[in-house]
Design an enzyme around this catalytic site. Structure first.
Site, PDB file in Angstrom:
ATOM      1  N   HIS A  55      88.019  78.642  73.522  1.00  7.11           N
ATOM      2  CA  HIS A  55      89.382  78.645  74.314  1.00  7.11           C
ATOM      3  C   HIS A  55      89.664  77.880  76.032  1.00  7.11           C
ATOM      4  CE1 HIS A  55      90.320  82.660  72.180  1.00  7.11           C
ATOM      5  NE2 HIS A  55      90.558  81.325  71.681  1.00  7.11           N
ATOM      6  N   ASP A  73      90.167  78.526  78.855  1.00  6.85           N
ATOM      7  CA  ASP A  73      89.708  79.302  79.589  1.00  6.85           C
ATOM      8  C   ASP A  73      88.102  79.360  80.521  1.00  6.85           C
ATOM      9  OD1 ASP A  73      89.610  81.227  78.142  1.00  6.85           O
ATOM     10  OD2 ASP A  73      89.824  83.183  79.308  1.00  6.85           O
ATOM     11  N   HIS A  74      87.456  78.397  79.266  1.00  4.67           N
ATOM     12  CA  HIS A  74      86.452  78.618  78.932  1.00  4.67           C
ATOM     13  C   HIS A  74      85.215  77.278  78.835  1.00  4.67           C
ATOM     14  CE1 HIS A  74      85.284  82.980  78.146  1.00  4.67           C
ATOM     15  NE2 HIS A  74      86.649  82.699  77.700  1.00  4.67           N
ATOM     16  N   HIS A 108      84.567  88.011  81.422  1.00  2.55           N
ATOM     17  CA  HIS A 108      85.745  88.262  82.237  1.00  2.55           C
ATOM     18  C   HIS A 108      85.085  90.014  82.981  1.00  2.55           C
ATOM     19  CE1 HIS A 108      88.830  85.840  80.727  1.00  2.55           C
ATOM     20  NE2 HIS A 108      87.977  85.573  79.313  1.00  2.55           N
ATOM     21  N   ASP A 165      82.843  86.314  74.961  1.00  7.34           N
ATOM     22  CA  ASP A 165      83.832  87.192  75.143  1.00  7.34           C
ATOM     23  C   ASP A 165      83.539  87.792  73.489  1.00  7.34           C
ATOM     24  OD1 ASP A 165      85.641  85.983  77.063  1.00  7.34           O
ATOM     25  OD2 ASP A 165      87.029  85.731  76.214  1.00  7.34           O
ATOM     26  N   HIS A 200      82.787  79.167  73.270  1.00  6.18           N
ATOM     27  CA  HIS A 200      83.465  79.237  72.430  1.00  6.18           C
ATOM     28  C   HIS A 200      84.634  78.786  72.780  1.00  6.18           C
ATOM     29  CE1 HIS A 200      85.596  82.879  74.504  1.00  6.18           C
ATOM     30  NE2 HIS A 200      86.375  82.038  74.165  1.00  6.18           N
ATOM     31  N   HIS A 223      85.922  87.153  67.539  1.00  4.00           N
ATOM     32  CA  HIS A 223      86.688  86.656  69.012  1.00  4.00           C
ATOM     33  C   HIS A 223      87.640  85.353  68.161  1.00  4.00           C
ATOM     34  CE1 HIS A 223      88.715  86.062  72.411  1.00  4.00           C
ATOM     35  NE2 HIS A 223      88.528  85.522  72.967  1.00  4.00           N
TER      36      HIS A 223
END
Length: 269
Positions: A70, A72-73, A180, A142, A68, A125
């Protein structure tokens, strides 16, 4: 979680999986055939740990998979592409501009001859999210965490419930590689939601033992998630009763129980 160390290599049905820590609690997953130097990476939010492990271990990057949008990905993709011109697979979300291989439900991603992953569309999410499943492995991003599930930033409870139901039909022995290290916090809430569930208490003790030794709690198995993860237990009578007490009203469906439990956790975070 600091530094550029990595979790132990795990071999499963001729596939090697290695988790590399990033930021405070992310995992970037390396996937490749056992004995091969070619690897794909899942959700490289930071390029530095990926590059260091590739160079340290003499590995060759062959593909990038994204769950996805975000940062941090996805934050490390651009830098990785400057060094390694590889295909980037990801869901049909125009906001993930680095993806050049758009995939959706049922598509198969082949990483060499040994590794094949099927795409699952799992919104909730975010409004667009993909998980990757094959050979008993689930890279869940996530959507599903060890002991929990992702917050609903863009999607609806109904979407996330449907996505988790799609995952829940996979075999018990499926290894769940989430993105995570949230397990202890998730299990603390699970114990609140189901205080009499001894499986949750036992899992929490084991997870704390692993974290005290600096070891990851991931992967888990889907069978363990069904026993201890409240977001897959929306049909359990004890959890339903707890959710009804929190909501102050009867709940008539699994989707409604899920929505209340997700809201309940949000109020505690």
């Amino acid at each position: 979680m600091t530094g550029y160390g990595s979790t132990a290599n795990i071999q499963h049905m001729g596939i090697r999986i290695q988790g590399v820590p990033a930021f405070d609690d992310n995992y970037i997953w390396f996937i490749g055939a056992a004995g091969s130097r070619r690897v794909a990476v899942v959700d490289p939010g930071d390029s530095d740990p990926v590059i260091k492990v590739l160079e340290r271990d003499g590995l060759e990057l062959s593909a990038i998979l994204v769950t996805h949008l975000h940062g941090d990905h996805t934050g490390g993709i651009r830098d990785l592409l400057h060094r390694y011109p590889v295909p980037v697979y990801g869901p049909w979300d125009e906001r993930i501009t680095m993806v050049d291989q758009r995939v959706s439900e049922g598509d198969i991603i082949r990483l060499g001859e040994e590794v094949a992953l099927r795409v699952l569309d799992t919104p909730g999410h975010t409004r667009v999210h993909a998980c990757y499943y094959g050979d008993g492995l689930l890279f869940s991003g996530d959507t599903l965490f060890a002991g929990g599930c992702g917050r609903l930033f863009e999607g609806t409870p109904q979407q996330m419930h449907a996505s988790l139901e799609k995952i829940a039909v996979l075999p018990d022995e499926t290894l769940v590689y989430c993105a995570h290290e949230y397990t202890l916090a998730n299990l603390a809430f699970a114990r609140t939601a189901e205080p009499d569930n001894t499986d949750i208490r036992d899992r929490e003790v084991e997870a704390r033992h692993l974290r005290d030794k600096g070891q990851p709690t991931v992967p888990s198995t889907l069978g363990l998630e069904r026993m201890t993860n409240p977001f897959l237990r929306y049909d359990d009578p004890e959890l339903k009763a707890s959710a009804e007490r929190f909501a102050g009203r009867p709940l008539t469906s699994g989707a409604e129980v899920f929505a209340v439990v997700r809201h309940w956790k949000d109020t505690l975070d």
